[in-house]
Scaffold this motif. Structure first.
Motif, short mmCIF file in Angstrom:
data_model
loop_
_atom_site.label_atom_id
_atom_site.label_comp_id
_atom_site.label_asym_id
_atom_site.label_seq_id
_atom_site.Cartn_x
_atom_site.Cartn_y
_atom_site.Cartn_z
N GLU A 181 12.35 -10.12 10.50
CA GLU A 181 12.15 -9.05 10.96
C GLU A 181 11.52 -8.05 9.64
OE1 GLU A 181 13.99 -4.60 12.17
OE2 GLU A 181 15.35 -6.47 12.37
N ALA A 182 12.15 -8.39 8.59
CA ALA A 182 11.47 -7.67 7.53
C ALA A 182 10.09 -8.21 7.07
CB ALA A 182 12.50 -7.85 6.20
N VAL A 183 9.93 -9.57 7.17
CA VAL A 183 8.61 -10.15 6.85
C VAL A 183 7.51 -9.64 7.95
CG1 VAL A 183 7.43 -12.34 6.99
CG2 VAL A 183 9.47 -12.04 5.75
N ALA A 184 7.92 -9.66 9.06
CA ALA A 184 6.96 -9.20 10.41
C ALA A 184 6.64 -7.86 9.95
CB ALA A 184 7.50 -9.16 11.65
N ARG A 185 7.61 -6.77 9.58
CA ARG A 185 7.38 -5.50 9.60
C ARG A 185 6.28 -5.42 8.12
NH1 ARG A 185 12.28 -4.21 9.14
NH2 ARG A 185 12.55 -4.18 6.82
N SER A 188 16.14 -16.90 3.49
CA SER A 188 14.87 -16.00 3.53
C SER A 188 13.78 -17.05 3.74
CB SER A 188 14.36 -15.67 2.00
OG SER A 188 13.96 -16.36 1.03
N PRO A 189 12.40 -16.76 3.96
CA PRO A 189 11.44 -17.77 3.88
C PRO A 189 11.21 -18.44 2.64
CG PRO A 189 10.71 -15.44 4.61
CD PRO A 189 12.00 -15.27 3.84
N GLN A 190 10.69 -19.64 2.95
CA GLN A 190 10.36 -20.46 1.67
C GLN A 190 9.32 -19.84 0.78
OE1 GLN A 190 9.54 -24.31 3.60
NE2 GLN A 190 11.71 -24.52 4.04
N PRO A 250 5.75 -10.05 1.69
CA PRO A 250 6.53 -10.38 2.68
C PRO A 250 7.60 -11.10 2.38
CG PRO A 250 3.99 -10.72 3.20
CD PRO A 250 4.25 -10.47 1.74
N GLY A 251 7.21 -12.38 1.21
CA GLY A 251 8.53 -13.01 1.16
C GLY A 251 9.72 -12.47 0.14
N ILE A 252 9.21 -11.51 -0.78
CA ILE A 252 10.06 -10.69 -1.35
C ILE A 252 10.93 -9.61 -0.53
CG2 ILE A 252 10.45 -8.63 -2.99
CD1 ILE A 252 7.96 -9.93 -4.67
N ALA A 253 10.31 -9.10 0.65
CA ALA A 253 11.04 -8.27 1.51
C ALA A 253 11.92 -9.21 2.28
CB ALA A 253 10.17 -7.73 2.59
#
Length: 402
Positions: free
Chosen positions: A22-26, A204-206, A240-243
């Motif tokens: 959700e955070a990345v998409a936002r 988290s994402p890679q 996005p990755g950091i979020a």
């Protein structure tokens, strides 16, 4: 027939948490460079800083001590570069069970490398460390001791080693990549000077990680340019990755108590393995370990054959570490623990997560016990030069969970 799959390889990478998705998409729906001064840039900057606070809180560090990187491997290389060029480090004392991210970086760092042995349980030998720290004329020293091993899950006495290092005027680096999110981690209490983190191990994402660097220490960047990340790592931030990392850190803090249940699953797995194959060897069993990790083997097995059969049965597991470009190679961790090669070559690692169930554990043990029979038959055929046995040829069709 569709085979139900069970993911048991969380030490390789954990499933991305819904909060991180959700955070990345936002963030992907927004536009703005964190270095820009307009409203969009300020909004992006706030996302980065909020994530920095979340990651710092998870490991009890200061936000200003967090430098975002592309992952744990970059963090390791950055740490060694800064240690040599800003702190005057000339020698690194490296435990024999460190991850390749640290081992290989150390080998190419220009530092003198000395190896700290471990005992048969995989725990660093602190008496040997005392001798290495007492060696005269070696120059400034950095001790590298991981907090928890990626293959065995064995937890190392980092706080004790850090106290010894500090008393000797040395510095302490700990790789906490596997530990964070699976056990309490307190950067200050550990007494470390620098610590490595990787977001994808906790959901988290890679492609995102961090270096924790004690704020009063001098620093020398490896990547230069625009001065981002508190002038420690230049380049436009992976917002996005950091979020996603920040969201995963907050979720991991919330779910910390869940590892009591996961420890119960791990213990049930190991009890069932012993009941099914009494000569099974569980590596690091007598040491403190991560609640989710079990590395085990039995004589006469080959991990590569086992992995193929288990995959057909629907199980995602690893042969020790999964960070060698898909290759199954001899484990330097088990070698350092004195495990005979004929036993080490069959080692399988199960690393559990929040979604795993008791039913999956029971199904896995049945599958592994059957796979062990097939793997032994295959090894026997290889040694005798006989055609591949019918049991191995039939693995693809018969490897269906009971």
């Amino acid at each position: 027939m569709t085979i139900e799959r069970a993911y048991m390889d969380h030490n390789a990478t954990a499933p991305v948490r819904p909060e991180a998705v959700e955070a990345v998409a936002r963030v992907l729906a927004l536009t703005g460079n964190p270095s820009s001064v307009h409203a969009e840039g300020r909004a992006a900057h706030k996302i980065v800083e909020d994530a920095r606070v979340a990651v710092a809180a998870l490991v009890k560090a200061k936000p200003a001590e967090i430098t975002f990187t592309s992952g744990g491997t970059e963090a390791a290389n950055l740490a060694l570069h800064a240690a040599r060029n800003a702190l005057g480090i000339r020698r690194i004392v490296l435990s024999s069970v460190e991850h390749d991210a640290v081992r290989v970086a150390a080998a190419h760092s220009g530092l003198e490398v000395e190896v700290l042995p471990v005992n048969e349980n995989g725990i660093a030998d602190l008496a040997a460390l005392a001798g290495l720290l007492d060696a005269p004329g070696k120059g400034r020293t950095l001790v590298a001791l991981m907090l928890a091993n990626n293959e065995t899950g064995v937890i190392q006495p980092v706080a004790e080693a850090a106290a010894m290092a500090r008393a000797a005027g040395a510095f302490m680096l700990t790789d906490a990549v596997q530990a964070v999110g699976r056990m309490p981690v307190d950067f200050v209490a550990l007494g470390a000077d620098m610590m490595l983190l990787s977001g994808h191990k906790l959901g988290s994402p890679q492609g995102i990680g961090a270096l924790v660097w004690r704020d009063e220490l001098a620093f020398e960047p490896l990547i230069r340019g625009g001065g981002q990340e508190l002038r420690r790592r230049s380049g436009t931030e992976n917002v996005p990755g950091i979020a996603g990392f920040g969201a995963a850190a907050r979720a991991a803090a919330r779910d910390a108590d869940a590892y009591t249940r996961i420890a119960e699953l791990r213990d049930a797995l190991e009890a069932a393995l012993k009941a099914a194959v009494p000569d099974v060897r569980i590596f690091g069993e007598n040491a403190p370990r991560l609640a989710n990790t079990s590395l085990f083997s039995s004589a006469g097995l080959n991990a590569e054959t086992l992995l193929m059969i288990l995959d057909l049965d629907g199980f995602a597991v690893s042969a020790g570490s999964a960070c060698s470009s898909g290759k199954v190679a001899r484990s330097h961790v088990l070698e350092a623990m004195g495990v005979p090669p004929e036993l080490a070559k069959g080692a399988i690692r199960v690393s559990l997560g929040l979604a795993n169930t008791r039913a999956e554990i029971e199904r896995f043990v049945q599958s592994w016990a059957r796979a062990a029979v097939k793997a032994r038959a295959h090894e026997s055929d290889v040694k005798t030069g006989a055609p591949e046995s019918a049991s191995v040829r039939a693995a693809a069709s018969s490897a269906v969970p009971a």
